[in-house]
Write a protein that holds these residues in place. Structure first.
Motif, PDB file in Angstrom:
ATOM      1  N   ALA A 118      -1.223 -14.604   7.013  1.00 26.87           N
ATOM      2  CA  ALA A 118      -2.573 -15.160   7.004  1.00 26.87           C
ATOM      3  C   ALA A 118      -3.582 -14.114   6.526  1.00 26.87           C
ATOM      4  O   ALA A 118      -3.551 -12.958   6.957  1.00 26.87           O
ATOM      5  CB  ALA A 118      -2.942 -15.653   8.400  1.00 26.87           C
ATOM      6  N   ARG A 119      -4.457 -14.525   5.615  1.00 27.76           N
ATOM      7  CA  ARG A 119      -5.550 -13.666   5.162  1.00 27.76           C
ATOM      8  C   ARG A 119      -6.852 -14.109   5.832  1.00 27.76           C
ATOM      9  O   ARG A 119      -7.030 -15.284   6.164  1.00 27.76           O
ATOM     10  CB  ARG A 119      -5.721 -13.749   3.649  1.00 27.76           C
ATOM     11  CG  ARG A 119      -4.561 -13.182   2.864  1.00 27.76           C
ATOM     12  CD  ARG A 119      -4.916 -13.145   1.368  1.00 27.76           C
ATOM     13  NE  ARG A 119      -5.256 -14.463   0.852  1.00 27.76           N
ATOM     14  CZ  ARG A 119      -6.390 -14.754   0.200  1.00 27.76           C
ATOM     15  NH1 ARG A 119      -7.296 -13.813   0.000  1.00 27.76           N
ATOM     16  NH2 ARG A 119      -6.600 -15.979  -0.253  1.00 27.76           N
ATOM     17  N   THR A 120      -7.737 -13.163   6.031  1.00 27.10           N
ATOM     18  CA  THR A 120      -9.047 -13.487   6.589  1.00 27.10           C
ATOM     19  C   THR A 120     -10.134 -12.881   5.708  1.00 27.10           C
ATOM     20  O   THR A 120      -9.933 -11.842   5.063  1.00 27.10           O
ATOM     21  CB  THR A 120      -9.199 -12.946   8.019  1.00 27.10           C
ATOM     22  OG1 THR A 120      -9.051 -11.518   8.007  1.00 27.10           O
ATOM     23  CG2 THR A 120      -8.154 -13.558   8.942  1.00 27.10           C
ATOM     24  N   ASP A 138      -9.211 -22.947   4.711  1.00 27.05           N
ATOM     25  CA  ASP A 138      -8.433 -23.742   5.668  1.00 27.05           C
ATOM     26  C   ASP A 138      -9.122 -23.873   7.016  1.00 27.05           C
ATOM     27  O   ASP A 138      -9.059 -24.923   7.653  1.00 27.05           O
ATOM     28  CB  ASP A 138      -7.060 -23.110   5.876  1.00 27.05           C
ATOM     29  CG  ASP A 138      -5.961 -23.908   5.198  1.00 27.05           C
ATOM     30  OD1 ASP A 138      -6.280 -24.928   4.557  1.00 27.05           O
ATOM     31  OD2 ASP A 138      -4.788 -23.509   5.301  1.00 27.05           O
ATOM     32  N   ARG A 150      -8.993 -27.304   3.746  1.00 26.12           N
ATOM     33  CA  ARG A 150      -8.763 -26.835   2.374  1.00 26.12           C
ATOM     34  C   ARG A 150      -9.892 -27.283   1.447  1.00 26.12           C
ATOM     35  O   ARG A 150      -9.713 -28.057   0.500  1.00 26.12           O
ATOM     36  CB  ARG A 150      -7.408 -27.334   1.872  1.00 26.12           C
ATOM     37  CG  ARG A 150      -6.880 -26.597   0.643  1.00 26.12           C
ATOM     38  CD  ARG A 150      -5.520 -27.121   0.200  1.00 26.12           C
ATOM     39  NE  ARG A 150      -5.090 -26.465  -1.032  1.00 26.12           N
ATOM     40  CZ  ARG A 150      -4.401 -25.341  -1.091  1.00 26.12           C
ATOM     41  NH1 ARG A 150      -4.067 -24.745   0.024  1.00 26.12           N
ATOM     42  NH2 ARG A 150      -4.055 -24.803  -2.240  1.00 26.12           N
ATOM     43  N   PRO A 179      -3.495 -21.045   1.947  1.00 16.14           N
ATOM     44  CA  PRO A 179      -2.369 -20.296   1.371  1.00 16.14           C
ATOM     45  C   PRO A 179      -2.234 -20.559  -0.118  1.00 16.14           C
ATOM     46  O   PRO A 179      -2.550 -21.642  -0.613  1.00 16.14           O
ATOM     47  CB  PRO A 179      -1.156 -20.827   2.143  1.00 16.14           C
ATOM     48  CG  PRO A 179      -1.713 -21.397   3.402  1.00 16.14           C
ATOM     49  CD  PRO A 179      -3.071 -21.910   3.052  1.00 16.14           C
ATOM     50  N   ARG A 198     -10.532 -21.720  16.763  1.00 17.15           N
ATOM     51  CA  ARG A 198     -10.407 -21.970  15.332  1.00 17.15           C
ATOM     52  C   ARG A 198     -10.713 -23.429  15.024  1.00 17.15           C
ATOM     53  O   ARG A 198     -10.150 -24.334  15.640  1.00 17.15           O
ATOM     54  CB  ARG A 198      -9.003 -21.603  14.849  1.00 17.15           C
ATOM     55  CG  ARG A 198      -8.834 -21.671  13.345  1.00 17.15           C
ATOM     56  CD  ARG A 198      -7.461 -21.183  12.902  1.00 17.15           C
ATOM     57  NE  ARG A 198      -7.234 -19.797  13.289  1.00 17.15           N
ATOM     58  CZ  ARG A 198      -6.184 -19.081  12.917  1.00 17.15           C
ATOM     59  NH1 ARG A 198      -5.244 -19.648  12.144  1.00 17.15           N
ATOM     60  NH2 ARG A 198      -6.033 -17.835  13.300  1.00 17.15           N
ATOM     61  N   PHE A 237     -10.529 -18.294   6.982  1.00 21.23           N
ATOM     62  CA  PHE A 237      -9.117 -18.276   6.629  1.00 21.23           C
ATOM     63  C   PHE A 237      -8.929 -19.021   5.319  1.00 21.23           C
ATOM     64  O   PHE A 237      -9.041 -20.259   5.279  1.00 21.23           O
ATOM     65  CB  PHE A 237      -8.278 -18.937   7.723  1.00 21.23           C
ATOM     66  CG  PHE A 237      -8.152 -18.113   8.975  1.00 21.23           C
ATOM     67  CD1 PHE A 237      -7.048 -17.310   9.186  1.00 21.23           C
ATOM     68  CD2 PHE A 237      -9.152 -18.129   9.933  1.00 21.23           C
ATOM     69  CE1 PHE A 237      -6.931 -16.544  10.329  1.00 21.23           C
ATOM     70  CE2 PHE A 237      -9.041 -17.371  11.083  1.00 21.23           C
ATOM     71  CZ  PHE A 237      -7.933 -16.564  11.283  1.00 21.23           C
ATOM     72  N   GLU A 264       3.826 -17.282   4.737  1.00 16.84           N
ATOM     73  CA  GLU A 264       2.886 -16.395   4.058  1.00 16.84           C
ATOM     74  C   GLU A 264       1.931 -15.775   5.066  1.00 16.84           C
ATOM     75  O   GLU A 264       1.370 -16.469   5.919  1.00 16.84           O
ATOM     76  CB  GLU A 264       2.089 -17.207   3.034  1.00 16.84           C
ATOM     77  CG  GLU A 264       1.089 -16.374   2.243  1.00 16.84           C
ATOM     78  CD  GLU A 264       0.355 -17.217   1.217  1.00 16.84           C
ATOM     79  OE1 GLU A 264      -0.723 -16.793   0.786  1.00 16.84           O
ATOM     80  OE2 GLU A 264       0.862 -18.298   0.863  1.00 16.84           O
TER      81      GLU A 264
END
Length: 676
Positions: free
Chosen positions: A94-96, A124, A174, A203, A169, A200, A92
């Motif tokens: 990665a979204r930010t 995350d 989560r 997912p 990072r 982040f 998937e």
């Protein structure tokens, strides 16, 4: 024997699977001898069977497993479903998220970074942002629902950016958090400025899929200039890789790692990057030792070999024990109508993927309880015979010989030593690099006067050539320090010169140049590169400075100078040159009689039919060919029956002259006889 229909009826989704029994049996007949390999699957009882495919099956099957077929004891084909752990479409993306607010506060020996997340999503990780190029620090992470009550997320984590490797990072595990606070320890290092960060979200998909080990070994290790390259051989190709672990025993280290595979583009060998990451083992005050040795991957290689580039910078190479590979397992699901031995067929490059009606029941089959079974040993199919089809015939084998070549116009030749037959990799040494053309169009690989087709490979690698700087004082300029660097060859295609100094503090302008002569014999200095070199005190540390060379050298001696002004002279304690790696990849069934001809300024680049199968060649495992001991010589001029080109030419010319003289003599009028 129990009826499998009754077993399915008792399950929650049994009614939906009943139709599969009919679907699984009504399949067209196949000819098993058109498959190269088979594996037995022993089923103890009828019902839904789950088989995790081993690496051996991937290795002999098509890349996407399109040629797999399943048959029962009578040879009848059965339908099956491949379950790729819900990852067949890739990870998937990665979204930010940008934090709602950010504030940085310095307090004593720490810097406190406060982020207001502005989101109710599970998080995350958080990645800090800074423009500082070189640092190493420890960071503690806390979260809060209101900005007043804080919960620690455990021991400190390392933050660093050094020598191309970076770790900025920080894991959050989560969690939901309105505020995130990061406390950076500044006790033993200078304070740096952080300009913000990004969040982040976790997912949307469920927990990551199960991974399984895949056998992998280091089969080759080479040290280049500032870089270690490992050749990793996997137990099977066509396997969906999940990660690659590098087991280094060094106490403290950090390295940038790139994983790639070889490909051919326009008959030229290139490397395709399939994963990057940073491996490290760091111990900071107030924090436990942190180790990260895995590089994440998501790629299906078409070959067993992977190339791993470890960027060492100015640090020594790592002590490596082994590597570890992980794969995303693929499960084969089918409905066995009866107990017995079933056969899995593989290794048919001419067959298309099957189209079974089971795809409509994929969800039900994945959720239903299944009995695990395993594949037996892979064995060759007796009486194997490939399907006759010109349209789907495999590519021809790699051609081993090319056209004959007259080497009269080539200046140099070097003998080549081969240990074994097969696909060879020959790296050009400095002597060949200096004598060949800049575009390497004059390279000709020969055996018994015939050309051997090859693929030219120019990876982004370099070799280091140690040099000894010798002081060469100039009596007319006592304030100028001059050094001489003697190279093994003239005309070397060097990329850079790297100087090392133990002088703790200086600021100088350096110039590197050659001494040449023009057409009239007048001597002059040709500047190759110039630049400043500044150093601040760092006791016990050798300082290096690279100088990039934009043009090819002409002379075999380089000169370096710097004006000291009223300061004490700078000490240059060492130097090394960096030159590119150039290889020839070819295939042969013999091991003797090979030479490389080079040094023809007028030759055009060779054109071989090898380009049709270049991808197959460059992806094969290779043997290491070497140049035989001794300097280069003039190539053999043999052109006919062992005679040299010079002897043959002058002999033919003399024969022609004699024949012409005889013909002319016969054509001339005979003189009249003298009078009586």
């Amino acid at each position: 024997m129990k009826n499998p229909s009754r077993r399915l009826c008792r399950s929650p989704i049994g009614s939906a699977l009943l139709a599969l029994l009919v679907t699984a049996r009504v399949v067209a007949a196949i000819t098993p001898t058109e498959w190269q390999h088979r594996q037995p699957i022993n089923v103890a009882a009828p019902g839904l069977i789950k088989v995790t495919l081993p690496a051996a099956t991937f290795d002999v099957a098509q890349p996407q497993l399109a040629d797999l077929r399943l048959t029962d004891a009578s040879g009848q084909e059965l339908a099956y479903l491949l379950d790729r752990d819900q990852r067949a479409d890739g990870p998937e993306p990665a979204r930010t998220l940008a934090p709602k607010s950010f504030r940085s506060t310095v307090s004593g020996d720490t810097t406190q970074l406060l982020f207001e997340t502005g989101t109710q999503e599970f998080l995350d990780a958080i990645e800090l942002e800074t423009s500082v190029p070189f640092f190493l620090k420890a960071a503690h992470v806390e979260i809060s629902p209101d900005g007043g009550t804080w919960q620690s997320l455990g021991a400190a984590h390392p933050l660093f950016r050094q020598f191309g490797a970076a770790q900025l990072r920080l894991p959050l595990g989560r969690v939901k958090a309105a505020f995130v606070r990061v406390t950076v320890d500044e006790f033993r290092s200078r304070q740096i400025a952080f300009t913000g960060g990004k969040l982040f979200p976790a997912p949307v998909r469920p927990a990551p899929p199960v991974v399984a080990p895949l056998g992998a070994q280091i089969t080759r290790r080479e040290e280049f200039a500032g870089e270690t390259v490992l050749t990793i051989t996997l137990d099977g190709r066509h396997v969906l890789l999940a990660s690659l672990g590098i087991d280094a025993t060094d106490a403290l280290f950090m390295r940038r790692v790139t994983v790639s595979v070889r490909e051919a583009r326009d008959a030229v060998s290139v490397e395709k990057v399939i994963g990057t990451g940073t491996i490290y083992r760091i111990t900071l005050e107030g924090a436990p030792t942190r180790t990260q040795l895995d590089v994440p991957l998501f790629f299906t290689p078409r070959t067993r070999e992977l190339l791993v580039h470890i960027d060492n910078g100015d640090s020594p190479p790592l002590s490596l024990e082994s590597v570890r590979a992980q794969q995303h397992p693929v499960t084969l699901l089918f409905l066995a109508p009866a107990a017995g031995t079933y056969t899995l067929l593989s290794g048919n490059p001419q067959i298309a993927a099957p189209r079974y009606d089971l795809a409509a029941f994929a969800g039900e089959m994945r959720q239903a309880a299944a009995t695990s079974a395993s594949c037996g040993e892979l064995e060759a199919m007796p009486n194997y015979r490939a399907r006759d089809s010109l349209a789907t015939a495999p590519l021809p084998d790699v051609p081993l010989t090319g056209a004959p070549l007259d080497t009269n116009e080539w200046k140099f030749s070097k003998a080549i030593s081969l240990a074994r037959s097969g696909v060879q990799e020959l790296e050009l040494d400095p002597e060949v690099l200096a004598g060949a053309r800049a575009d390497f169009a004059d390279l000709r690989l020969l055996r018994d006067g015939n050309q051997i087709p090859y693929v030219l490979e120019q990876p982004l690698l370099a070799r280091s050539l140690p040099l000894e700087p010798k002081l060469a004082p100039d009596a007319k300029r006592p304030n100028v320090s001059v050094w001489q660097l003697q190279l093994p060859q003239a005309n070397l295609p060097l990329r850079r010169i790297v100087l090392t100094s133990t002088t703790p503090l200086f600021q100088r302008q350096f110039r590197i140049y050659e001494k040449l002569a023009d057409q009239n014999g007048t001597n002059y200095e040709s500047t190759l590169v110039s630049g400043s070199w500044n150093r601040t005190p760092e006791p016990g540390v050798l300082e290096t400075k690279p100088f990039e060379l934009p043009v090819r050298l002409h002379a075999s001696t380089l000169w370096i100078e710097t004006d000291n002004g009223d300061n004490p002279p700078v000490v240059i304690s060492g130097a090394h040159a960096v030159y590119p790696v150039v290889r020839l990849v070819f295939k042969t069934a013999e091991t003797e009689g090979f030479t490389l001809a080079y040094g023809n300024a007028a030759s055009a680049a060779p054109r071989y039919d090898l380009s049709l199968v270049a991808a197959k060649l460059v992806a094969s495992s290779r043997e290491g060919a070497r140049f035989a001991a001794g300097p280069a010589s003039a190539p053999s001029r043999k052109t006919f029956n062992g005679m040299s080109g010079g002897v043959l030419f002058w002999g033919a010319l003399a024969l022609v002259v004699v024949v012409l003289l005889v013909v002319v003599a016969k054509l001339l009028p005979k003189p009249n006889p003298p009078a009586a």
